[in-house]
Structure formats: structure tokens, C-alpha cells
Scaffold this active site. Structure first.
Site, PDB file in Angstrom:
ATOM      1  N   GLU A  62       0.820  -1.210   0.000  1.00  0.00           N
ATOM      2  CA  GLU A  62       0.000   0.000   0.000  1.00  0.00           C
ATOM      3  C   GLU A  62       0.855   1.262   0.000  1.00  0.00           C
ATOM      4  O   GLU A  62       0.457   2.293  -0.551  1.00  0.00           O
ATOM      5  CB  GLU A  62      -0.931  -0.007   1.216  1.00  0.00           C
ATOM      6  CG  GLU A  62      -2.024   1.041   1.159  1.00  0.00           C
ATOM      7  CD  GLU A  62      -3.025   0.912   2.293  1.00  0.00           C
ATOM      8  OE1 GLU A  62      -3.954   1.730   2.340  1.00  0.00           O
ATOM      9  OE2 GLU A  62      -2.879  -0.004   3.133  1.00  0.00           O
ATOM     10  N   LYS A  90     -12.895   1.907  -2.323  1.00  0.00           N
ATOM     11  CA  LYS A  90     -13.830   2.227  -1.239  1.00  0.00           C
ATOM     12  C   LYS A  90     -14.982   3.082  -1.756  1.00  0.00           C
ATOM     13  O   LYS A  90     -16.152   2.862  -1.413  1.00  0.00           O
ATOM     14  CB  LYS A  90     -13.097   2.979  -0.126  1.00  0.00           C
ATOM     15  CG  LYS A  90     -12.108   2.153   0.677  1.00  0.00           C
ATOM     16  CD  LYS A  90     -11.472   3.038   1.742  1.00  0.00           C
ATOM     17  CE  LYS A  90     -10.453   2.286   2.570  1.00  0.00           C
ATOM     18  NZ  LYS A  90      -9.813   3.176   3.570  1.00  0.00           N
ATOM     19  N   HIS A 140       9.457 -26.416   1.315  1.00  0.00           N
ATOM     20  CA  HIS A 140       8.982 -27.595   0.600  1.00  0.00           C
ATOM     21  C   HIS A 140       7.995 -27.237  -0.505  1.00  0.00           C
ATOM     22  O   HIS A 140       7.334 -28.126  -1.045  1.00  0.00           O
ATOM     23  CB  HIS A 140       8.345 -28.567   1.594  1.00  0.00           C
ATOM     24  CG  HIS A 140       9.297 -29.048   2.642  1.00  0.00           C
ATOM     25  ND1 HIS A 140      10.074 -30.176   2.489  1.00  0.00           N
ATOM     26  CD2 HIS A 140       9.633 -28.523   3.845  1.00  0.00           C
ATOM     27  CE1 HIS A 140      10.832 -30.336   3.556  1.00  0.00           C
ATOM     28  NE2 HIS A 140      10.588 -29.349   4.401  1.00  0.00           N
TER      29      HIS A 140
END
Length: 428
Positions: free
Chosen positions: A269, A401, A290
Site C-alpha cells: 500500500e 472504497k 517444501h
């Protein structure tokens, strides 16, 4: 905090010691700008002043009214929640610590079915007091408490700004309130009233967390060769400019798994602007040796791997065994095994010319966590200064938003104009 850049040099992408020395002149200029911003308590730069401006005593007073709760529920989103999750996991707690930072109905309903509501402290955090996700979750939790016969006003702590719906609610019901610090973006707020209450409720030494941050602040200097935080930030920037567009944060301590998630928000951000920035990836040692290590070692040469570990940790002995081929494990310990895994991964990456940086703290305790969190914030700010981006803004986040509010009919954009018609290619 200790930073070892050795394996970041002369790898692929190639960064030399000489290039870092040339970059150091720009680090000095950036440090001067940062210090001016701190002196003026300018937006964003004020984050680096938190070791001096936060009041641990005020945090303790706010939580003292809650007697030995069984659980704490942090309600927030992004920086208003990830910091609390990081501290709770890193430091451990006898409390059951939960975080509601999303509005997935299955998750919310499932949590409310198991949460001991009568013995839970709810810490709701929103600077504006209007954050849709946070306020929606809080309203649901409040109703669940009321339905269970629990006086929610006796179980709620609020951290918010000087005005807004949440401040008004707290004033109306005489709830304990902590102020969100001015000039501190949410993703830089972990060392403040936004996250420290969780540590205080769990009985941790909040002053020691702040002391660790202060120790790292004292090491900020006008040369990357004198400041671990700036060394890391400058190196990440230099490698990104040379093609390392991915930064894989890989702690070798399960208690730091949420730290890697917190780092991902901080890095993405803050720095992902103007077509620059590193994409943060999250891994956990030794588990992801792994899996993801295959890509880091043999995939595209576009990665930096950041390996984090404590120099000291609790240990568990491995019993002696007579099983064929396992005698070498008997008599050792899990700490020895994890350390060997760490060193093997580091060597494996170096052998394949994948740049990697080692970051260490003495222990994953209050002081060590304070050092690490402050160090990463300072590194991020240095990176942003060198890259020339607006580190403390998030315009792409704000766009989303605004569009979501428009779709819900609660914003300044009509619902039909909030999101353009989606292009579709549906395969049934």
C-alpha cells in the site's frame, strides 16, 4: 535489529557494493527529508515519532477496567487490525485473541457461535468512525452481545479519531476511548493506541515494545551502512530498480507469520505507485521450503527473499531413536533443526544467485518485536523517498472504497455510475 546484506550483492538481479556506496549519497539526502518531516510531525513521518509520542500508561488505564477477560476481539480492517494480530501472535497470550477484519458472513457467524461473549473485550478501531466493514462487524457483534444478555458497554473499548459516528457512540455510552494518533496512517500505526491495547490486555510489557522501537529509531542515520532499517529499505529499492519486483518475506518463527501479512500491507500500500514497487509475497520457514523455495530458486530472476529469525528461541529436545537413518536427529533439538533449515535455505538461494537478506532480532519478545516493526516502517519510508513515491497515500485503495459505497447507495456516486459495465467472457 540486525541486517545482513551479503547475499543480496552480486546475485541476479545484480547489485554491487559500489552501487550501494553510490546510492548512499541519496540515502543521506532522504534521511534529511525524513528528519525534517519528523521535526514537523508531518503526515506519515509522524509515524517515526511514536516511540516518543505514544503513552503506554494511557493504554494501560484504558484496559484496566476489564478484569481478566478470556478473549479479546479486535474489530477493524487493514492497519486497524493487522497490527493487533501481529502483536498477539508474536508475543503469545493466555487470552484467546481474535480479529474481525473482513465481512465474510460465514466467518463472522462462525466466530460469534464460539466466542465467549460475556467474557470478551471488544476493541473496535476506526479513525473516521465510518469505515463500512468495521462498523458493520461491530454492529453485528454488539447485537449478538445484547441478544446474549451481555452489557456491551461494559465490554467495549474504542480507538477512533476526534469526530465521527464511533466517537459519538462512545461519548453517548461513556465508553473508554483512545485517540488514533494524528498524522499516522493506519498501516504505520502498530506501535500506537491502535494495536498496543491487545498487548496490554494480554499482560505484556507495552513499555518494552516501545523501548525496542525507540532503540531502532536511535539507529536511524544518514548512511545505510550505519542504519539497519535504511540498509534494508535502500537495498530493496536498488534491487527493485534492477528487476527484483517481488519481495518474499519468510520468517523462521511461526509466531511471526502474521508479521509477514502485516509487512505485505505496509509494503504494497505504501510503495505500489507510479508503476514502481515490490510485490510482497508471504512464506513461512521451514514449511515453505517444501513448496515456494522451488520457485524462488529456479523460477524467474525477479525476486528478493527476506529471511527473518530470532537469535534465541525456546527449544524442544528430540528424543534419541534407534530407527534406521534417523540417529542423526536424536539428541538434537527442534531449534537446531530449524536453524539448520534456515542456513540451508539461505545457502540454497545464494548458490542459485537469488538475492536474499538476513534480518535478525535477539528474541521474539516485546523489545525484539518493537525493533522489528519500527525497523520495517523506517525501511519502507526510506524506500519511498528513494523511489520518489507518495508513501503515505493510497489512491487506488480509496477508489475501491468509493465505488463500493456507491454500489451500496451510501456514497457520493450513484450506484449505476459506481462501477463501469463489466466486460464478460463466461465459460459455462
Amino acid at each position: 535489529m540486525y541486517v545482513d546484506l551479503g547475499n543480496a550483492l552480486d546475485a541476479e538481479p545484480r547489485l554491487t557494493r559500489e552501487a550501494l556506496e553510490r546510492l548512499d549519497e541519496r540515502v543521506a539526502d532522504a534521511h534529511d527529508r525524513i528528519e525534517r518531516g519528523r521535526a514537523e510531525a508531518a503526515h506519515g513521518y509522524a509515524s517515526l515519532n511514536l516511540p516518543e509520542t505514544v503513552d503506554p500508561a494511557a493504554v494501560r488505564r484504558a484496559v484496566d477496567r476489564f478484569d481478566d477477560p478470556a478473549a479479546v476481539l479486535s474489530v477493524g480492517i487493514g492497519g486497524s487490525a493487522l497490527g493487533a494480530a501481529t502483536l498477539a501472535e508474536a508475543l503469545g497470550t493466555d487470552l484467546d485473541a481474535y480479529v474481525l477484519d473482513n465481512v465474510d458472513p460465514a466467518r463472522v457467524a462462525g466466530l460469534l457461535e464460539t466466542l465467549p461473549l460475556s467474557d470478551t473485550v471488544v476493541h473496535v478501531v476506526s479513525r473516521s468512525g465510518t469505515t463500512a466493514e468495521t462498523l458493520s462487524n461491530f454492529l453485528i457483534v454488539r447485537e449478538a452481545m445484547a441478544d446474549a444478555g451481555v452489557d456491551w458497554t461494559e465490554r467495549t473499548l474504542v480507538t477512533t479519531g476526534p469526530s465521527g459516528n464511533l466517537r459519538n457512540l462512545a461519548d453517548r455510552h461513556d465508553l473508554p476511548v483512545l485517540d488514533v494518533p494524528a498524522g499516522v496512517p493506519g498501516r504505520f500505526s502498530v506501535l500506537s493506541t491502535v494495536a498496543l491495547p491487545v498487548a496490554a490486555l494480554a499482560g505484556h510489557d507495552v513499555e518494552a515494545i516501545v523501548d525496542g522501537a525507540r532503540a531502532e529509531a536511535d539507529r536511524l542515520a544518514g548512511s545505510l551502512f550505519e542504519s539497519p532499517a535504511y540498509a534494508y529499505g535502500a537495498t530493496c529499492h536498488a534491487l527493485e530498480r534492477r528487476g527484483a519486483g517481488v519481495n518474499a518475506m519468510m520468517p523462521y518463527a511461526e509466531s511471526l507469520e502474521s508479521f509477514a501479512e502485516w509487512f505485505a500491507q505496509l509494503w504494497a500500500e505504501s510503495l505500489g505507485k507510479d508503476a514502481v514497487g515490490q510485490t510482497p509475497a508471504r512464506a513461512l520457514g521451514a514449511t515453505d521450503q517444501h513448496s515456494q523455495l522451488q520457485l524462488y530458486r529456479a523460477g524467474p530472476r525477479d525476486k528478493l527473499v527476506t529471511l527473518v529469525r530470532p537469535r534465541e528461541r525456546p527449544d524442544v529436545a528430540i528424543p534419541e531413536t534407534d530407527l534406521d537413518g534417523l540417529a542423526y536427529l536424536g539428541g538434537g533439538s527442534l531449534a537446531d533443526l530449524l536453524d539448520a533449515e534456515f542456513r540451508a535455505t539461505e545457502a540454497s538461494l545464494a548458490a542459485s544467485n537469488c538475492p536474499n537478506v538476513r534480518i535478525e532480532v535477539d528474541r521474539v519478545d516485546e523489545r525484539g518485536v518493537g525493533e522489528l516493526l519500527y525497523g520495517m516502517e523506517a525501511a519502507c519510508i526510506m524506500y519511498g523517498e528513494l523511489a520518489g513515491v507518495e508513501t503515505f497515500t493510497q489512491p487506488a485503495v480509496e477508489w475501491g472504497k468509493r465505488a463500493a459505497r456507491g454500489l451500496l447507495g451510501g456514497g457520493d456516486v450513484d450506484a449505476e455510475d459506481a462501477v463501469p459495465e463489466k466486460r464478460r467472457l463466461v465459460i459455462d
